[in-house]
Enzyme design. Structure first.
Site, PDB file in Angstrom:
ATOM      1  N   GLY A  94     -52.008 -14.301  19.197  1.00  0.00           N
ATOM      2  CA  GLY A  94     -53.102 -13.895  19.145  1.00  0.00           C
ATOM      3  C   GLY A  94     -54.343 -15.020  19.474  1.00  0.00           C
ATOM      4  O   GLY A  94     -54.079 -16.060  19.663  1.00  0.00           O
ATOM      5  N   ARG A 117     -39.602 -12.485  29.002  1.00  0.00           N
ATOM      6  CA  ARG A 117     -38.804 -12.652  27.442  1.00  0.00           C
ATOM      7  C   ARG A 117     -37.252 -12.914  27.994  1.00  0.00           C
ATOM      8  O   ARG A 117     -36.541 -13.811  27.297  1.00  0.00           O
ATOM      9  CB  ARG A 117     -38.799 -11.426  26.851  1.00  0.00           C
ATOM     10  CG  ARG A 117     -40.184 -11.133  26.220  1.00  0.00           C
ATOM     11  CD  ARG A 117     -40.358  -9.879  25.249  1.00  0.00           C
ATOM     12  NE  ARG A 117     -41.738  -9.743  24.738  1.00  0.00           N
ATOM     13  CZ  ARG A 117     -42.040  -8.716  23.936  1.00  0.00           C
ATOM     14  NH1 ARG A 117     -41.004  -8.241  23.439  1.00  0.00           N
ATOM     15  NH2 ARG A 117     -43.280  -8.853  23.485  1.00  0.00           N
ATOM     16  N   LEU A 136     -40.365  -8.139  19.341  1.00  0.00           N
ATOM     17  CA  LEU A 136     -40.477  -9.282  20.226  1.00  0.00           C
ATOM     18  C   LEU A 136     -39.058  -9.505  20.719  1.00  0.00           C
ATOM     19  O   LEU A 136     -38.441 -10.761  20.868  1.00  0.00           O
ATOM     20  CB  LEU A 136     -40.861 -10.468  19.116  1.00  0.00           C
ATOM     21  CG  LEU A 136     -41.880 -10.582  18.596  1.00  0.00           C
ATOM     22  CD1 LEU A 136     -42.428 -11.802  18.040  1.00  0.00           C
ATOM     23  CD2 LEU A 136     -43.283 -10.283  19.734  1.00  0.00           C
ATOM     24  N   ASN A 150     -53.399 -18.905  19.765  1.00  0.00           N
ATOM     25  CA  ASN A 150     -53.649 -19.359  21.257  1.00  0.00           C
ATOM     26  C   ASN A 150     -54.685 -20.647  21.250  1.00  0.00           C
ATOM     27  O   ASN A 150     -54.283 -21.576  21.822  1.00  0.00           O
ATOM     28  CB  ASN A 150     -54.346 -18.228  22.045  1.00  0.00           C
ATOM     29  CG  ASN A 150     -53.086 -16.999  22.449  1.00  0.00           C
ATOM     30  OD1 ASN A 150     -51.872 -17.424  22.188  1.00  0.00           O
ATOM     31  ND2 ASN A 150     -53.588 -15.920  22.926  1.00  0.00           N
ATOM     32  N   GLU A 200     -22.290 -26.843  42.884  1.00  0.00           N
ATOM     33  CA  GLU A 200     -21.534 -27.300  43.912  1.00  0.00           C
ATOM     34  C   GLU A 200     -20.090 -27.032  43.759  1.00  0.00           C
ATOM     35  O   GLU A 200     -19.504 -26.476  44.691  1.00  0.00           O
ATOM     36  CB  GLU A 200     -21.680 -28.720  43.837  1.00  0.00           C
ATOM     37  CG  GLU A 200     -23.304 -29.166  44.061  1.00  0.00           C
ATOM     38  CD  GLU A 200     -24.037 -29.651  42.760  1.00  0.00           C
ATOM     39  OE1 GLU A 200     -24.752 -30.525  42.665  1.00  0.00           O
ATOM     40  OE2 GLU A 200     -23.816 -28.694  41.765  1.00  0.00           O
ATOM     41  N   ALA A 236     -52.677 -10.216  27.614  1.00  0.00           N
ATOM     42  CA  ALA A 236     -52.978  -9.067  28.457  1.00  0.00           C
ATOM     43  C   ALA A 236     -54.557  -8.905  28.027  1.00  0.00           C
ATOM     44  O   ALA A 236     -54.632  -8.589  26.691  1.00  0.00           O
ATOM     45  CB  ALA A 236     -51.902  -7.916  28.384  1.00  0.00           C
ATOM     46  N   HIS A 249     -20.929 -26.030  37.811  1.00  0.00           N
ATOM     47  CA  HIS A 249     -22.258 -26.337  38.295  1.00  0.00           C
ATOM     48  C   HIS A 249     -22.042 -25.752  39.976  1.00  0.00           C
ATOM     49  O   HIS A 249     -20.968 -25.288  40.335  1.00  0.00           O
ATOM     50  CB  HIS A 249     -22.275 -27.707  38.389  1.00  0.00           C
ATOM     51  CG  HIS A 249     -22.680 -28.208  37.190  1.00  0.00           C
ATOM     52  ND1 HIS A 249     -23.046 -29.772  36.973  1.00  0.00           N
ATOM     53  CD2 HIS A 249     -22.775 -27.762  35.835  1.00  0.00           C
ATOM     54  CE1 HIS A 249     -23.269 -29.895  35.681  1.00  0.00           C
ATOM     55  NE2 HIS A 249     -23.285 -28.862  35.054  1.00  0.00           N
TER      56      HIS A 249
END
Length: 366
Positions: free
Chosen positions: A292, A184, A204, A296, A52, A154, A50
């Protein structure tokens, strides 16, 4: 330098863990003595030290009596690593300055209480909003056990995601596409519908230098994903999940390396809340939804989306039949709109990105 300056340095360190710490939070820590930074570190990846303990390990001199600035409340329980509160007390840190409280029930104020009861001066809430923003995914996941879903699309300035012929490459510019690949890498999974697979045969994947690929999740109600698609052919290299409602034809997909989730049906499609429950059970804490219009709308209507990213290009496609980013039935009246809040606008090359949170406190008539 002020407390806020050191906390900003800790925030910069925390962000270096972006994409690697899931499902743990991103955390940065800075150790200061007499106005000098003597140690710094961040949570580099899931299962590693971690922040710290990293900062203490990297100290250039004894940290006894020094101050530690940390973006998230130190943990006080055993997980992949031992409690950070133990390390802080053993090192003799005199003052701990914290940005965010940790909502994890295993911590949730207990870490600060342990430090305070052992004589450490504790201050909280320094740059809290900025520290909270770094870990919005972690906070959502630890509270709900469901992934944080970001719906991304987009479109042109007249609201089209493709021309009347279905052509969509490319709406936005290269700088915007690079930003998408950063996301991504940032988010644990990417989700699309089978319609996108049939239309575009996408990979993808993350094509960012040094990045990692997200888990691919395809909503495919009737298992129509072609066996020769790029998604299936690369399933052994990139983790791939097909979510369907009937697994009768699952064998060839599993033979190719895909995982098949058979889930309940909702309005003729995969039940998205059930899918989120299943993904959360797999420790998938975040999903970038690149669907698409149909998917959505289904995601918005079912209430699984927390954030919306709209990339807008200074172009006009026109066409009454050209697709828009959100399809489906839609709302009946303006009063039923899905409301967004806390919107920001940034320019990326010639394009614009508008990011907003879904306002879950406002319920429309959809």
């Amino acid at each position: 330098m002020k407390d806020t300056d050191y906390m900003r340095l800790a925030l910069d360190l925390a962000r270096r863990g972006c994409g690697w710490t899931s499902p743990n939070p991103m955390v940065g820590a800075v150790i200061v003595r007499d106005g000098r930074v003597i140690g710094q570190g961040w949570h580099t990846r899931y299962g590693a030290l971690h922040a710290e303990r990293e900062a203490l390990k990297n100290c250039t001199e004894s940290p006894r009596g020094a101050a530690m600035y940390v973006t998230l409340e130190p943990c006080c329980h055993h997980g992949k690593q031992p409690p950070c509160t133990d390390a802080i007390l053993e090192a003799g840190i005199a003052r701990v300055i914290v940005g965010s409280g940790d909502p994890n029930p295993l911590v949730a104020g207990k870490g600060l209480d342990i430090l305070h009861r052992n004589g450490v001066e504790v201050e909280t809430g320094v740059l809290k909003d900025e520290c909270d923003a770094v870990n919005r995914v972690f906070f959502h996941f630890i509270k709900t056990k469901r992934p944080y879903v970001v719906m991304k699309y987009a479109m042109t300035m007249d609201g089209k995601i493709a021309t009347r012929t279905g052509a969509s490459q490319w709406i936005t510019g290269e700088a915007t596409r690079q930003r998408v690949h950063q996301d991504r890498h940032r988010y644990t999974a990417i989700m699309a519908g089978v319609g996108t697979v049939l239309a575009d045969d996408p990979l993808l994947t993350c094509r960012m230098g040094g990045g990692k690929n997200p888990v691919r999740v395809i909503c495919d109600t009737h298992l129509r994903t072609p066996l020769d698609s790029q998604i299936v052919r690369t399933a052994r290299e990139v983790p791939t999940i097909l979510a369907c409602t009937d697994g009768a034809r699952r064998a060839p997909y599993e033979a190719a390396g895909c995982r098949v989730f058979v889930l309940p049906e909702r309005d003729g499609h995969v039940d998205l809340p059930a899918l989120m429950e299943r993904l959360g059970g797999e420790n998938i804490d975040s999903v970038l939804l690149e669907g698409g219009g149909t998917l959505n709308w289904a995601a918005l209507e079912s209430g699984v989306v927390q954030r919306v990213q709209a990339y807008i290009a200074p172009k006009l496609f026109g066409g009454a039949a050209a697709k828009s980013p959100v399809g489906g039935l839609g709302v009946e009246a303006p009063a039923g709109a899905i409301r967004l809040k806390n919107s920001t606008v940034i320019r990326i090359g010639d394009d614009f990105l508008i990011e907003s949170e879904v306002d879950t406190d406002v319920h429309g008539d959809c």
